[in-house]
Design an enzyme around this catalytic site. Structure first.
Site, PDB file in Angstrom:
ATOM      1  N   TYR A 301       0.838  -1.200   0.000  1.00  0.00           N
ATOM      2  CA  TYR A 301       0.000   0.000   0.000  1.00  0.00           C
ATOM      3  C   TYR A 301       0.870   1.246   0.000  1.00  0.00           C
ATOM      4  O   TYR A 301       1.782   1.380   0.815  1.00  0.00           O
ATOM      5  CB  TYR A 301      -0.914  -0.016   1.224  1.00  0.00           C
ATOM      6  CG  TYR A 301      -1.787   1.206   1.400  1.00  0.00           C
ATOM      7  CD1 TYR A 301      -2.318   1.887   0.317  1.00  0.00           C
ATOM      8  CD2 TYR A 301      -2.083   1.682   2.667  1.00  0.00           C
ATOM      9  CE1 TYR A 301      -3.124   3.000   0.483  1.00  0.00           C
ATOM     10  CE2 TYR A 301      -2.894   2.797   2.851  1.00  0.00           C
ATOM     11  CZ  TYR A 301      -3.406   3.449   1.748  1.00  0.00           C
ATOM     12  OH  TYR A 301      -4.191   4.562   1.915  1.00  0.00           O
ATOM     13  N   CYS A 302       0.589   2.171  -0.938  1.00  0.00           N
ATOM     14  CA  CYS A 302       1.262   3.460  -0.993  1.00  0.00           C
ATOM     15  C   CYS A 302       2.773   3.247  -1.129  1.00  0.00           C
ATOM     16  O   CYS A 302       3.235   2.511  -2.001  1.00  0.00           O
ATOM     17  CB  CYS A 302       0.888   4.292   0.233  1.00  0.00           C
ATOM     18  SG  CYS A 302       1.567   5.961   0.275  1.00  0.00           S
ATOM     19  N   LEU A 303       3.558   3.858  -0.278  1.00  0.00           N
ATOM     20  CA  LEU A 303       5.004   3.702  -0.308  1.00  0.00           C
ATOM     21  C   LEU A 303       5.406   2.240  -0.121  1.00  0.00           C
ATOM     22  O   LEU A 303       6.401   1.773  -0.682  1.00  0.00           O
ATOM     23  CB  LEU A 303       5.632   4.582   0.768  1.00  0.00           C
ATOM     24  CG  LEU A 303       7.139   4.564   0.965  1.00  0.00           C
ATOM     25  CD1 LEU A 303       7.850   4.853  -0.332  1.00  0.00           C
ATOM     26  CD2 LEU A 303       7.545   5.574   2.026  1.00  0.00           C
ATOM     27  N   GLY A 305       3.795  -0.221  -1.381  1.00  0.00           N
ATOM     28  CA  GLY A 305       3.633  -0.825  -2.695  1.00  0.00           C
ATOM     29  C   GLY A 305       4.812  -0.535  -3.592  1.00  0.00           C
ATOM     30  O   GLY A 305       5.248  -1.403  -4.376  1.00  0.00           O
TER      31      GLY A 305
END
Length: 570
Positions: A301-303, A305
């Site tokens: 998720y986000c960073l 990812g």
């Protein structure tokens, strides 16, 4: 480097660190360079000046007609601008103030865009700061001009304003209190309560293995890699909207990383350390617990990812075939269209930020929060001020708001590398990024990918997330869901007013530009979670008995109940 040179550098860094505390981490030099670039170019363009003068004259004519009661051409706010929704803004002096403000917005938007010769980065900075300065003087921010504020003050005989003053005093006292403010909803009690055990801990992370909720589970476990810019429990909020709880209920064995909240002792931790001691250490633990014959569904998720994509590319390069699938939730791999966060990514700004982080060994959570609030100042600053101080409304925090208060820090070296190598230089997308001293390529990832973009994301705009399809020609299912960076991901079944679009790209399929993709993908009502769970199940084997908790013989014994200890570091 000589001692004298080092002393000079230390003096410069100390000065910049002091300046950063006053400016919230923004470089005044970067702002000055941007505005000078714009001013010099527009001063040398009389044609552009004539165009702007003509627009200003037309605006004054329309405002004069409105003031005199003659028919005029009104401007409407942008759909996402909710400041003037109250019917009181449609009549009298308030209506005139709105039109004057909207015309000023349009004028400066035109003036600070498409000025020939100005660099794209400087143009974005000038346009953004002009918008921020105008937002300060929006008529909605002045109680004497705001009909909604006046109406409530009259209806409550002034009690709303008195309550607003009490709210302001309370907030000022809270801001002056050096102690960490308590969270409205406490991890381990109100949120992050999915049952599980910490089965591994190192200096960077705790790995949580969640207890099974079904008699049998898919043989392939799921590893969740959250961003370390936030606490992991954004994905394990209340039971009804916990992604972790949902996956467990669907018959999956779930592991999740809980990152340590960095302090000054972690100043030299690198981005590659997060891969080596983070994702790879977690994968090794899962392999020991579930068995070397079990492949792993990895989700970032986000960073987290972005880190997972780096990890997957590194594993592909090194012929490590433990991954079954990769899911990326609002995670960027190409940063050429990284949204308004790019406003803070210039050489001048990063040099200034490096010095600010150097003095303390990390980027403070409040500095990051200030930058994100600036991106959505109308929603996160001014509307909150009006609601709390002018309308006298009390906060009623929910789980997502409480989590948002639980900010984290970023290590000096890692954050500097992340901003320079990814945001500024775009090394990952362009094949220059090195992992463990050797270059990697996202094109080498050959496992199926499930990629989520969200419609109103200011942190990872969906068109930026979509660019992965230009970097990898494999099996990619792309989903565009309603909501923003957080709410679009925390989109549990039964959540009202949710929809998503989905299309699959198979190896050999032609690339589809994002706007064409959006028109071709069918819109479906509801949450995307069930589709994702079905996709994971289709790439999994026949259910088996749940694995044991931990692997004591391999050194992964239970160390305590979820949510662990790192989650409480504030």
């Amino acid at each position: 480097m000589s001692d004298q040179t080092e002393q000079c550098n230390t003096l410069d860094r100390a000065l910049h660190a002091a300046q950063a505390r006053l400016t919230g981490g923004l470089s005044m030099a970067a702002l000055a360079i941007a505005w000078t670039d714009w001013a010099l170019h527009i001063a040398d363009q009389p044609g552009q000046q004539m165009k702007l003068a003509r627009q200003a004259a037309q605006d004054w004519t329309e405002l004069s007609r409105q003031a005199l009661g003659f028919p005029f051409k009104p401007l409407n706010p942008e759909p996402q601008d909710h400041r003037f929704k109250d019917p009181g803004w449609q009549q009298g002096p308030a209506a005139f103030a709105v039109q004057a403000f909207l015309r000023a917005e349009r004028f400066w938007d035109t003036a600070t865009k498409d000025t020939a010769g100005v660099s794209g980065k400087n143009e974005r900075i000038v346009n953004f700061t002009a918008r921020q300065m105008l937002d300060v003087v929006a008529p909605s921010n002045f109680p004497g001009c705001n009909p909604e504020v006046l109406a409530k003050a009259q209806a409550t005989s002034g009690e709303s304003l008195r309550q607003g003053v009490r709210n302001l005093v309370a907030d000022l006292r809270s801001a002056s209190n050096t102690k960490t403010q308590p969270l409205p909803m406490k991890p381990g009690k109100d949120v992050a309560i999915t049952p599980g055990q910490v089965v591994f801990r190192n200096d960077l992370l705790e790995l949580i293995q969640y207890a099974p909720a079904t008699e049998s589970v898919r043989p392939e476990p799921i590893l969740i890699v959250p961003a370390w810019i936030m606490k992991y429990y954004i994905l394990d909020l209340s039971p009804h909207n916990s992604m972790v709880n949902y996956l467990v209920s669907q018959g999956f064995t779930v592991f999740c990383i809980s990152w340590r909240n960095p302090d000054a002792s972690m100043r030299d931790v690198s981005l590659d350390d997060y891969r080596r001691l983070g994702t790879m250490a977690a994968l090794d633990a899962i392999t020991a617990i579930c068995g070397a014959d079990k492949k792993i569904h990895a989700t970032g998720y986000c960073l987290g990812g972005t880190l997972l994509s780096i990890t997957a590319a590194t594993m592909a390069r090194d012929h490590d075939e433990r991954l079954a699938t990769v899911t990326l939730l609002a995670a960027q791999t190409d940063f050429t269209e990284a949204g308004e966060l790019q406003l803070f990514i210039t050489d001048a700004q990063l040099h200034f930020l490096d010095d600010a982080m150097w003095s303390q060994g990390y980027l403070d959570a409040q500095q990051m929060a200030g930058a994100f609030q600036m991106l959505r100042a109308n929603d996160l600053v001014w509307s909150q001020m009006i609601r709390r101080y002018y309308l006298g409304e009390e906060d009623h925090p929910n789980d997502l708001m409480s989590w948002n208060m639980d900010a984290t820090r970023m290590p000096y070296r890692m954050h500097s590398e992340y901003l320079r190598k990814l945001f500024l230089n775009n090394d990952l997308a362009e094949g220059r990024f090195e992992s463990d001293g050797r270059k990697i390529s996202l094109a080498d990832i050959h496992v199926p990918l499930f990629v989520i973009g969200t419609e109103t994301d200011h942190i990872a705009p969906w068109r930026s997330v979509y660019k992965l399809q230009q970097l990898n020609s494999g099996d990619i299912t792309f989903v565009l869901t309603s909501g923003g960076h957080n709410a679009g991901v925390v989109s549990e079944p039964g959540h009202p007013h949710r929809h998503f679009r989905k299309l699959e790209h198979k190896p050999g399929d032609l690339s589809i530009p994002p706007d064409e993709w959006q028109s071709q993908a069918n819109c479906e009502e509801g949450s995307w979670w069930p589709d994702w769970a079905a996709w994971l199940a289709n790439h999994s084997g026949t259910p088996i008995n749940p694995p044991q908790t931990g692997a004591p013989k391999a050194g992964y014994k239970p160390l305590g109940h979820a949510p662990g200890t790192y989650i409480f570091q504030r």
